[in-house]
Design an enzyme around this catalytic site. Structure first.
Site, PDB file in Angstrom:
ATOM      1  N   TYR A 260      -8.236  80.378  43.888  1.00  0.00           N
ATOM      2  CA  TYR A 260      -6.799  80.412  44.203  1.00  0.00           C
ATOM      3  C   TYR A 260      -6.579  80.217  45.712  1.00  0.00           C
ATOM      4  O   TYR A 260      -5.777  79.374  46.130  1.00  0.00           O
ATOM      5  CB  TYR A 260      -6.200  81.740  43.735  1.00  0.00           C
ATOM      6  CG  TYR A 260      -4.806  82.027  44.260  1.00  0.00           C
ATOM      7  CD1 TYR A 260      -3.698  81.369  43.750  1.00  0.00           C
ATOM      8  CD2 TYR A 260      -4.601  82.963  45.274  1.00  0.00           C
ATOM      9  CE1 TYR A 260      -2.412  81.629  44.233  1.00  0.00           C
ATOM     10  CE2 TYR A 260      -3.334  83.236  45.758  1.00  0.00           C
ATOM     11  CZ  TYR A 260      -2.246  82.570  45.243  1.00  0.00           C
ATOM     12  OH  TYR A 260      -0.986  82.837  45.727  1.00  0.00           O
TER      13      TYR A 260
ATOM     14  N   TRP B   2       1.119  90.070  48.698  1.00  0.00           N
ATOM     15  CA  TRP B   2       1.351  91.210  47.789  1.00  0.00           C
ATOM     16  C   TRP B   2       2.806  91.241  47.295  1.00  0.00           C
ATOM     17  O   TRP B   2       3.524  92.242  47.443  1.00  0.00           O
ATOM     18  CB  TRP B   2       1.004  92.517  48.488  1.00  0.00           C
ATOM     19  CG  TRP B   2      -0.429  92.690  48.864  1.00  0.00           C
ATOM     20  CD1 TRP B   2      -1.368  91.730  49.082  1.00  0.00           C
ATOM     21  CD2 TRP B   2      -1.109  93.942  49.080  1.00  0.00           C
ATOM     22  NE1 TRP B   2      -2.574  92.287  49.421  1.00  0.00           N
ATOM     23  CE2 TRP B   2      -2.438  93.652  49.423  1.00  0.00           C
ATOM     24  CE3 TRP B   2      -0.722  95.283  49.015  1.00  0.00           C
ATOM     25  CZ2 TRP B   2      -3.378  94.644  49.709  1.00  0.00           C
ATOM     26  CZ3 TRP B   2      -1.648  96.268  49.305  1.00  0.00           C
ATOM     27  CH2 TRP B   2      -2.963  95.951  49.636  1.00  0.00           C
TER      28      TRP B   2
ATOM     29  N   LYS C 172      -4.683  77.076  47.532  1.00  0.00           N
ATOM     30  CA  LYS C 172      -3.484  77.250  48.363  1.00  0.00           C
ATOM     31  C   LYS C 172      -3.733  76.683  49.771  1.00  0.00           C
ATOM     32  O   LYS C 172      -2.850  76.068  50.363  1.00  0.00           O
ATOM     33  CB  LYS C 172      -3.080  78.723  48.440  1.00  0.00           C
ATOM     34  CG  LYS C 172      -2.592  79.327  47.120  1.00  0.00           C
ATOM     35  CD  LYS C 172      -1.295  78.749  46.609  1.00  0.00           C
ATOM     36  CE  LYS C 172      -0.121  79.096  47.474  1.00  0.00           C
ATOM     37  NZ  LYS C 172       1.149  78.545  46.867  1.00  0.00           N
TER      38      LYS C 172
ATOM     39  N   ALA D 278       3.973  77.796  41.749  1.00  0.00           N
ATOM     40  CA  ALA D 278       2.552  77.807  42.119  1.00  0.00           C
ATOM     41  C   ALA D 278       1.735  78.311  40.940  1.00  0.00           C
ATOM     42  O   ALA D 278       2.267  78.971  40.034  1.00  0.00           O
ATOM     43  CB  ALA D 278       2.323  78.725  43.322  1.00  0.00           C
TER      44      ALA D 278
ATOM     45  N   TYR E 116       5.421  77.960  50.102  1.00  0.00           N
ATOM     46  CA  TYR E 116       4.844  79.299  50.276  1.00  0.00           C
ATOM     47  C   TYR E 116       3.330  79.255  50.142  1.00  0.00           C
ATOM     48  O   TYR E 116       2.794  78.545  49.290  1.00  0.00           O
ATOM     49  CB  TYR E 116       5.431  80.272  49.245  1.00  0.00           C
ATOM     50  CG  TYR E 116       6.923  80.361  49.353  1.00  0.00           C
ATOM     51  CD1 TYR E 116       7.518  81.088  50.378  1.00  0.00           C
ATOM     52  CD2 TYR E 116       7.753  79.656  48.481  1.00  0.00           C
ATOM     53  CE1 TYR E 116       8.907  81.130  50.516  1.00  0.00           C
ATOM     54  CE2 TYR E 116       9.137  79.695  48.612  1.00  0.00           C
ATOM     55  CZ  TYR E 116       9.697  80.435  49.627  1.00  0.00           C
ATOM     56  OH  TYR E 116      11.056  80.470  49.777  1.00  0.00           O
TER      57      TYR E 116
ATOM     58  N   LEU F  50       5.028  70.771  37.851  1.00  0.00           N
ATOM     59  CA  LEU F  50       4.229  70.383  39.011  1.00  0.00           C
ATOM     60  C   LEU F  50       2.873  69.783  38.623  1.00  0.00           C
ATOM     61  O   LEU F  50       2.199  69.189  39.452  1.00  0.00           O
ATOM     62  CB  LEU F  50       4.006  71.582  39.954  1.00  0.00           C
ATOM     63  CG  LEU F  50       5.036  71.694  41.079  1.00  0.00           C
ATOM     64  CD1 LEU F  50       6.401  72.038  40.572  1.00  0.00           C
ATOM     65  CD2 LEU F  50       4.594  72.688  42.130  1.00  0.00           C
TER      66      LEU F  50
HETATM   67  N1  LIG Z   1       2.537  86.871  43.821  1.00  0.00           N
HETATM   68  C1  LIG Z   1       1.914  87.207  44.956  1.00  0.00           C
HETATM   69  O1  LIG Z   1       1.444  88.333  45.121  1.00  0.00           O
HETATM   70  C2  LIG Z   1       1.806  86.212  46.063  1.00  0.00           C
HETATM   71  C3  LIG Z   1       1.095  86.583  47.225  1.00  0.00           C
HETATM   72  C4  LIG Z   1       1.003  85.679  48.270  1.00  0.00           C
HETATM   73  C5  LIG Z   1       1.600  84.440  48.161  1.00  0.00           C
HETATM   74  N2  LIG Z   1       2.264  84.094  47.028  1.00  0.00           N
HETATM   75  C6  LIG Z   1       2.854  82.753  46.937  1.00  0.00           C
HETATM   76  O2  LIG Z   1       4.265  82.900  46.877  1.00  0.00           O
HETATM   77  C7  LIG Z   1       4.813  81.839  46.099  1.00  0.00           C
HETATM   78  C8  LIG Z   1       5.721  82.397  45.023  1.00  0.00           C
HETATM   79  O3  LIG Z   1       4.935  83.224  44.177  1.00  0.00           O
HETATM   80  P1  LIG Z   1       5.558  84.172  43.083  1.00  0.00           P
HETATM   81  O4  LIG Z   1       5.014  85.525  43.335  1.00  0.00           O
HETATM   82  O5  LIG Z   1       7.018  83.961  43.004  1.00  0.00           O
HETATM   83  O6  LIG Z   1       4.828  83.586  41.809  1.00  0.00           O
HETATM   84  P2  LIG Z   1       5.171  83.731  40.267  1.00  0.00           P
HETATM   85  O7  LIG Z   1       6.110  84.855  40.047  1.00  0.00           O
HETATM   86  O8  LIG Z   1       3.886  83.680  39.550  1.00  0.00           O
HETATM   87  O9  LIG Z   1       5.982  82.398  39.992  1.00  0.00           O
HETATM   88  C9  LIG Z   1       5.363  81.150  40.021  1.00  0.00           C
HETATM   89  C10 LIG Z   1       6.255  80.197  39.293  1.00  0.00           C
HETATM   90  O10 LIG Z   1       5.590  78.923  39.294  1.00  0.00           O
HETATM   91  C11 LIG Z   1       5.814  78.367  38.042  1.00  0.00           C
HETATM   92  N3  LIG Z   1       4.819  77.370  37.698  1.00  0.00           N
HETATM   93  C12 LIG Z   1       3.505  77.531  37.428  1.00  0.00           C
HETATM   94  N4  LIG Z   1       2.972  76.359  37.073  1.00  0.00           N
HETATM   95  C13 LIG Z   1       3.963  75.443  37.133  1.00  0.00           C
HETATM   96  C14 LIG Z   1       4.040  74.053  36.875  1.00  0.00           C
HETATM   97  N5  LIG Z   1       2.980  73.348  36.447  1.00  0.00           N
HETATM   98  N6  LIG Z   1       5.228  73.432  37.038  1.00  0.00           N
HETATM   99  C15 LIG Z   1       6.324  74.114  37.427  1.00  0.00           C
HETATM  100  N7  LIG Z   1       6.324  75.437  37.677  1.00  0.00           N
HETATM  101  C16 LIG Z   1       5.145  76.080  37.521  1.00  0.00           C
HETATM  102  C17 LIG Z   1       5.766  79.518  37.042  1.00  0.00           C
HETATM  103  O11 LIG Z   1       6.408  79.085  35.878  1.00  0.00           O
HETATM  104  P3  LIG Z   1       6.471  79.974  34.539  1.00  0.00           P
HETATM  105  O12 LIG Z   1       7.534  81.003  34.834  1.00  0.00           O
HETATM  106  O13 LIG Z   1       6.871  78.978  33.506  1.00  0.00           O
HETATM  107  O14 LIG Z   1       5.095  80.518  34.362  1.00  0.00           O
HETATM  108  C18 LIG Z   1       6.499  80.588  37.833  1.00  0.00           C
HETATM  109  O15 LIG Z   1       7.892  80.550  37.552  1.00  0.00           O
HETATM  110  C19 LIG Z   1       3.633  81.047  45.570  1.00  0.00           C
HETATM  111  O16 LIG Z   1       3.407  79.934  46.405  1.00  0.00           O
HETATM  112  C20 LIG Z   1       2.464  81.996  45.689  1.00  0.00           C
HETATM  113  O17 LIG Z   1       1.239  81.322  45.845  1.00  0.00           O
HETATM  114  C21 LIG Z   1       2.404  84.956  45.986  1.00  0.00           C
END
Ligand SMILES: NC(=O)c1ccc[n+]([C@@H]2O[C@H](COP(=O)([O-])OP(=O)(O)OC[C@H]3O[C@@H](n4cnc5c(N)ncnc54)[C@H](OP(=O)(O)O)[C@@H]3O)[C@@H](O)[C@H]2O)c1
Length: 290
Positions: free
Chosen positions: A124, A149, A128, A59, A98, A36
């Site tokens: 962050y 969360w 977003k 993300a 998301y 991305l």
């Molecule tokens: N985690 C939370 O608590 C939380 C809370 C609220 C909202 N959200 C939102 O929910 C969504 C999903 O989050 P999640 O918890 O599944 O996050 P996550 O587990 O951190 O996964 C994010 C993914 O994005 C990938 N990524 C990062 N930089 C990238 C790039 N340049 N190109 C392609 N892929 C890339 C990462 O790749 P790698 O595996 O290679 O690092 C990872 O697989 C996101 O939009 C996040 O903002 C998350």
């Protein structure tokens, strides 16, 4: 129907690969296959693959690291979603994206509504929010699902951190003055699948365009979440827990005090969402049986 998923190795990306089964021709790509940070790669992939639906599960999620890495956070969380939306618009496709409770400042007494004023406290959160706004500006069919969360059995999250700490620590101090809804990645993936199952085609999704809050019902603090995790029978020797305030656990990024989001809009359109403690029990049951 072809469905392209970005961020395949993330918590939500991983859960989606299971929940989307049977809903179409799913192409789920990880960072090495679709970066991305590189808009040209995104444009090329969208034009070659021509998906009917793009689900952006990738993300920049390192909330504290983003404080000193603002340009990259905006590149991935704001510029890339804009490119995905532009390419979706060009193809007549729909974008499911998301976002986060961290677009809010946490000052509200009740649960946050989709159209409440945003005021992120962190880089962050700002990145977003810029992603949400970019998608809305482009005008492609889009559903922005704000969640909170997130935890699961895959990746890095509070649940897995607690389970690991339980192996080595007798006592833990956990923040008790931030309130939110812990949300299992499986719940988010199921909710996403139900949108596609119900609305199906991009044209139908276009009519449903907008922001939706998608998180478990009920709420707790990080301390309450830890208590619920350690109540699981699989944990032989749960650590003794001490509640502390955010001031006792300083981090580079500020977090909202109240992250609780109202999910009525999603429920009216797409169906129920589980209570946070029931979903946690399901997740821990899955861990025991795997
Ligand atoms: N985690 C939370 O608590 C939380 C809370 C609220 C909202 N959200 C939102 O929910 C969504 C999903 O989050 P999640 O918890 O599944 O996050 P996550 O587990 O951190 O996964 C994010 C993914 O994005 C990938 N990524 C990062 N930089 C990238 C790039 N340049 N190109 C392609 N892929 C890339 C990462 O790749 P790698 O595996 O290679 O690092 C990872 O697989 C996101 O939009 C996040 O903002 C998350």
């Amino acid at each position: 129907m072809r469905i392209l998923v970005t961020g395949r190795n993330g918590q939500v990306g991983d859960a989606l690969t299971r929940s989307l089964q049977g809903l179409g021709d799913v192409i789920a790509l990880d960072r090495s296959q679709l970066d991305l940070a590189n808009p040209d790669t995104l444009r090329t992939a969208m034009r070659e693959l021509q998906p009917a639906i793009v689900i952006n599960a990738a993300a920049y999620t390192a909330v504290d690291a983003a404080e000193s890495d603002e340009a990259m956070a905006f590149r991935i969380n704001a510029q890339a979603p804009r490119v995905l939306a532009e390419e979706a618009e060009r193809l007549g496709a729909a974008l499911i994206h998301y976002s986060t409770d961290y677009v809010f400042d946490g000052s509200k007494d009740g649960a946050w509504l989709e159209d409440d004023a945003t005021a992120p406290l962190s880089v962050y959160g700002r990145s977003k929010l810029a992603g949400e706004q970019a998608i809305a500006e482009v005008g492609a069919a889009h559903l922005v699902l704000r969640t909170s969360w997130v935890y699961g059995l895959h990746g890095e999250n509070f649940l897995l951190t607690m389970l690991k700490l339980a192996e080595t620590r007798d006592e833990l101090s956990i923040v008790d003055d931030q309130t939110g809804a812990p949300t299992w990645s499986g719940t988010i993936a199921q909710a996403t699948a139900s949108i596609i199952r119900d609305a199906g085609e991009p044209a139908q999704l276009a009519a449903l365009s907008g922001i939706y809050h998608v998180c478990a019902s009920g709420h707790t603090s990080w301390f309450g979440f830890a208590q619920a995790i350690f109540a699981d029978p699989s944990i032989a020797k749960p650590p003794r827990l001490h509640p502390i305030t955010s001031a006792g656990y300083p981090t580079p990024a500020r977090r909202p005090k109240n992250s609780v989001m109202n999910t009525d809009k999603f429920r009216r359109s797409f169906g129920d969402l589980p209570a946070w403690d029931h979903a946690l029990a399901d997740c821990l049951r899955l861990r025991r049986t795997n």
